[in-house]
Design a protein around this motif. Structure first.
Motif, PDB file in Angstrom:
ATOM      1  N   LEU A 187       0.818  -1.194   0.000  1.00 11.48           N
ATOM      2  CA  LEU A 187       0.000   0.000   0.000  1.00 11.48           C
ATOM      3  C   LEU A 187       0.861   1.257   0.000  1.00 11.48           C
ATOM      4  O   LEU A 187       1.766   1.396   0.828  1.00 11.48           O
ATOM      5  N   VAL A 188       0.577   2.161  -0.936  1.00 11.42           N
ATOM      6  CA  VAL A 188       1.265   3.444  -1.000  1.00 11.42           C
ATOM      7  C   VAL A 188       0.342   4.545  -0.480  1.00 11.42           C
ATOM      8  O   VAL A 188       0.730   5.352   0.343  1.00 11.42           O
ATOM      9  N   TRP A 189      -0.901   4.564  -0.972  1.00  9.34           N
ATOM     10  CA  TRP A 189      -1.854   5.594  -0.553  1.00  9.34           C
ATOM     11  C   TRP A 189      -3.266   5.118  -0.849  1.00  9.34           C
ATOM     12  O   TRP A 189      -3.493   4.377  -1.795  1.00  9.34           O
ATOM     13  N   ARG A 190      -4.218   5.591  -0.065  1.00  5.23           N
ATOM     14  CA  ARG A 190      -5.627   5.307  -0.329  1.00  5.23           C
ATOM     15  C   ARG A 190      -6.453   6.467   0.200  1.00  5.23           C
ATOM     16  O   ARG A 190      -6.050   7.151   1.142  1.00  5.23           O
ATOM     17  N   ALA A 191      -7.597   6.677  -0.429  1.00 11.52           N
ATOM     18  CA  ALA A 191      -8.489   7.751   0.008  1.00 11.52           C
ATOM     19  C   ALA A 191      -9.915   7.413  -0.380  1.00 11.52           C
ATOM     20  O   ALA A 191     -10.161   6.810  -1.431  1.00 11.52           O
ATOM     21  N   TRP A 192     -10.847   7.801   0.478  1.00  5.29           N
ATOM     22  CA  TRP A 192     -12.257   7.665   0.159  1.00  5.29           C
ATOM     23  C   TRP A 192     -12.613   8.680  -0.915  1.00  5.29           C
ATOM     24  O   TRP A 192     -12.055   9.777  -0.954  1.00  5.29           O
ATOM     25  N   ASN A 193     -13.569   8.356  -1.758  1.00  2.00           N
ATOM     26  CA  ASN A 193     -13.948   9.247  -2.852  1.00  2.00           C
ATOM     27  C   ASN A 193     -14.574  10.551  -2.375  1.00  2.00           C
ATOM     28  O   ASN A 193     -14.601  11.528  -3.105  1.00  2.00           O
ATOM     29  N   PHE A 194     -15.045  10.617  -1.139  1.00  4.63           N
ATOM     30  CA  PHE A 194     -15.689  11.826  -0.639  1.00  4.63           C
ATOM     31  C   PHE A 194     -14.768  12.706   0.213  1.00  4.63           C
ATOM     32  O   PHE A 194     -15.172  13.767   0.685  1.00  4.63           O
ATOM     33  N   GLU A 195     -13.510  12.289   0.405  1.00  3.32           N
ATOM     34  CA  GLU A 195     -12.589  13.055   1.247  1.00  3.32           C
ATOM     35  C   GLU A 195     -12.219  14.386   0.606  1.00  3.32           C
ATOM     36  O   GLU A 195     -11.950  14.455  -0.593  1.00  3.32           O
ATOM     37  N   ALA A 196     -12.165  15.414   1.435  1.00  2.00           N
ATOM     38  CA  ALA A 196     -11.689  16.716   0.962  1.00  2.00           C
ATOM     39  C   ALA A 196     -10.212  16.576   0.589  1.00  2.00           C
ATOM     40  O   ALA A 196      -9.425  16.003   1.341  1.00  2.00           O
ATOM     41  N   GLY A 197      -9.838  17.021  -0.579  1.00  2.00           N
ATOM     42  CA  GLY A 197      -8.444  16.968  -1.011  1.00  2.00           C
ATOM     43  C   GLY A 197      -7.950  15.601  -1.423  1.00  2.00           C
ATOM     44  O   GLY A 197      -6.751  15.412  -1.620  1.00  2.00           O
ATOM     45  N   ALA A 198      -8.841  14.635  -1.571  1.00  2.00           N
ATOM     46  CA  ALA A 198      -8.431  13.258  -1.882  1.00  2.00           C
ATOM     47  C   ALA A 198      -7.637  13.160  -3.179  1.00  2.00           C
ATOM     48  O   ALA A 198      -6.642  12.450  -3.259  1.00  2.00           O
ATOM     49  N   GLY A 199      -8.074  13.868  -4.190  1.00  2.00           N
ATOM     50  CA  GLY A 199      -7.434  13.762  -5.498  1.00  2.00           C
ATOM     51  C   GLY A 199      -6.010  14.281  -5.545  1.00  2.00           C
ATOM     52  O   GLY A 199      -5.196  13.801  -6.322  1.00  2.00           O
ATOM     53  N   VAL A 200      -5.690  15.240  -4.704  1.00  2.00           N
ATOM     54  CA  VAL A 200      -4.347  15.840  -4.714  1.00  2.00           C
ATOM     55  C   VAL A 200      -3.281  14.773  -4.490  1.00  2.00           C
ATOM     56  O   VAL A 200      -2.356  14.616  -5.289  1.00  2.00           O
ATOM     57  N   MET A 201      -3.402  14.038  -3.393  1.00  2.00           N
ATOM     58  CA  MET A 201      -2.384  13.035  -3.073  1.00  2.00           C
ATOM     59  C   MET A 201      -2.491  11.813  -3.971  1.00  2.00           C
ATOM     60  O   MET A 201      -1.471  11.242  -4.361  1.00  2.00           O
ATOM     61  N   LEU A 202      -3.699  11.411  -4.326  1.00  2.00           N
ATOM     62  CA  LEU A 202      -3.842  10.270  -5.235  1.00  2.00           C
ATOM     63  C   LEU A 202      -3.161  10.562  -6.565  1.00  2.00           C
ATOM     64  O   LEU A 202      -2.424   9.719  -7.088  1.00  2.00           O
ATOM     65  N   ASN A 203      -3.367  11.737  -7.124  1.00  2.00           N
ATOM     66  CA  ASN A 203      -2.706  12.096  -8.381  1.00  2.00           C
ATOM     67  C   ASN A 203      -1.187  12.031  -8.240  1.00  2.00           C
ATOM     68  O   ASN A 203      -0.492  11.521  -9.123  1.00  2.00           O
ATOM     69  N   ARG A 204      -0.688  12.530  -7.128  1.00  2.00           N
ATOM     70  CA  ARG A 204       0.762  12.536  -6.899  1.00  2.00           C
ATOM     71  C   ARG A 204       1.321  11.110  -6.870  1.00  2.00           C
ATOM     72  O   ARG A 204       2.313  10.802  -7.519  1.00  2.00           O
ATOM     73  N   TYR A 205       0.654  10.220  -6.125  1.00  2.00           N
ATOM     74  CA  TYR A 205       1.159   8.852  -5.999  1.00  2.00           C
ATOM     75  C   TYR A 205       0.922   8.018  -7.255  1.00  2.00           C
ATOM     76  O   TYR A 205       1.748   7.165  -7.589  1.00  2.00           O
ATOM     77  N   ILE A 206      -0.155   8.261  -7.960  1.00  2.00           N
ATOM     78  CA  ILE A 206      -0.373   7.543  -9.216  1.00  2.00           C
ATOM     79  C   ILE A 206       0.674   7.947 -10.238  1.00  2.00           C
ATOM     80  O   ILE A 206       1.219   7.103 -10.955  1.00  2.00           O
ATOM     81  N   SER A 207       1.011   9.234 -10.307  1.00  2.00           N
ATOM     82  CA  SER A 207       2.022   9.658 -11.271  1.00  2.00           C
ATOM     83  C   SER A 207       3.393   9.084 -10.932  1.00  2.00           C
ATOM     84  O   SER A 207       4.200   8.822 -11.815  1.00  2.00           O
ATOM     85  N   ARG A 208       3.654   8.836  -9.650  1.00  2.00           N
ATOM     86  CA  ARG A 208       4.947   8.299  -9.234  1.00  2.00           C
ATOM     87  C   ARG A 208       5.004   6.771  -9.279  1.00  2.00           C
ATOM     88  O   ARG A 208       6.001   6.184  -9.691  1.00  2.00           O
ATOM     89  N   TYR A 209       3.933   6.108  -8.842  1.00  2.00           N
ATOM     90  CA  TYR A 209       3.943   4.652  -8.683  1.00  2.00           C
ATOM     91  C   TYR A 209       3.083   3.899  -9.688  1.00  2.00           C
ATOM     92  O   TYR A 209       3.109   2.672  -9.702  1.00  2.00           O
ATOM     93  N   GLY A 210       2.268   4.590 -10.477  1.00  2.00           N
ATOM     94  CA  GLY A 210       1.352   3.923 -11.370  1.00  2.00           C
ATOM     95  C   GLY A 210       2.042   2.992 -12.369  1.00  2.00           C
ATOM     96  O   GLY A 210       3.028   3.382 -12.998  1.00  2.00           O
ATOM     97  N   VAL A 211       1.550   1.777 -12.496  1.00  2.00           N
ATOM     98  CA  VAL A 211       2.074   0.791 -13.449  1.00  2.00           C
ATOM     99  C   VAL A 211       1.036   0.673 -14.563  1.00  2.00           C
ATOM    100  O   VAL A 211      -0.022   0.058 -14.394  1.00  2.00           O
ATOM    101  N   ALA A 212       1.350   1.309 -15.682  1.00  2.00           N
ATOM    102  CA  ALA A 212       0.404   1.379 -16.783  1.00  2.00           C
ATOM    103  C   ALA A 212       0.185   0.010 -17.427  1.00  2.00           C
ATOM    104  O   ALA A 212       1.117  -0.795 -17.549  1.00  2.00           O
ATOM    105  N   LYS A 213      -1.061  -0.240 -17.811  1.00  2.00           N
ATOM    106  CA  LYS A 213      -1.385  -1.450 -18.559  1.00  2.00           C
ATOM    107  C   LYS A 213      -0.956  -1.229 -20.006  1.00  2.00           C
ATOM    108  O   LYS A 213      -1.016  -0.126 -20.515  1.00  2.00           O
ATOM    109  N   GLN A 214      -0.566  -2.302 -20.645  1.00  2.00           N
ATOM    110  CA  GLN A 214      -0.128  -2.217 -22.050  1.00  2.00           C
ATOM    111  C   GLN A 214      -1.285  -2.128 -22.988  1.00  2.00           C
ATOM    112  O   GLN A 214      -2.298  -2.664 -22.814  1.00  2.00           O
TER     113      GLN A 214
END
Length: 74
Positions: free
Chosen positions: A47-74
């Motif tokens: 686990l790197v990060w998780r957030a509920w969809n209704f959390e204030a500011g949830a997208g900020v950190m999720l975007n940051r961690y997805i851009s750093r750790y995201g493993v794209a599908k081919q």
């Protein structure tokens, strides 16, 4: 890598599903239908990060961690 970004705050199921379709290690968990968590894990499945969809500011950190750790599908 460019990817569909989440808004800085709350996000919709459709926005979350767009990311889960694009990345191996981004998933929807704890799905309660009206709310859910979007989870980012590293390449080893730790686990790197998780957030509920209704959390204030949830997208900020999720975007940051997805851009750093995201493993794209081919």
């Amino acid at each position: 890598m460019a990817f569909p970004h989440l808004p800085d705050g709350e996000f919709t199921r459709q926005q979350a599903e767009a990311l889960t379709e694009r990345f191996h290690n981004v998933t929807i968990e704890d799905d309660q239908r009206s709310h859910f968590r979007l989870v980012v894990r590293d390449r080893d499945g730790v686990l790197v990060w998780r957030a509920w969809n209704f959390e204030a500011g949830a997208g900020v950190m999720l975007n940051r961690y997805i851009s750093r750790y995201g493993v794209a599908k081919q």
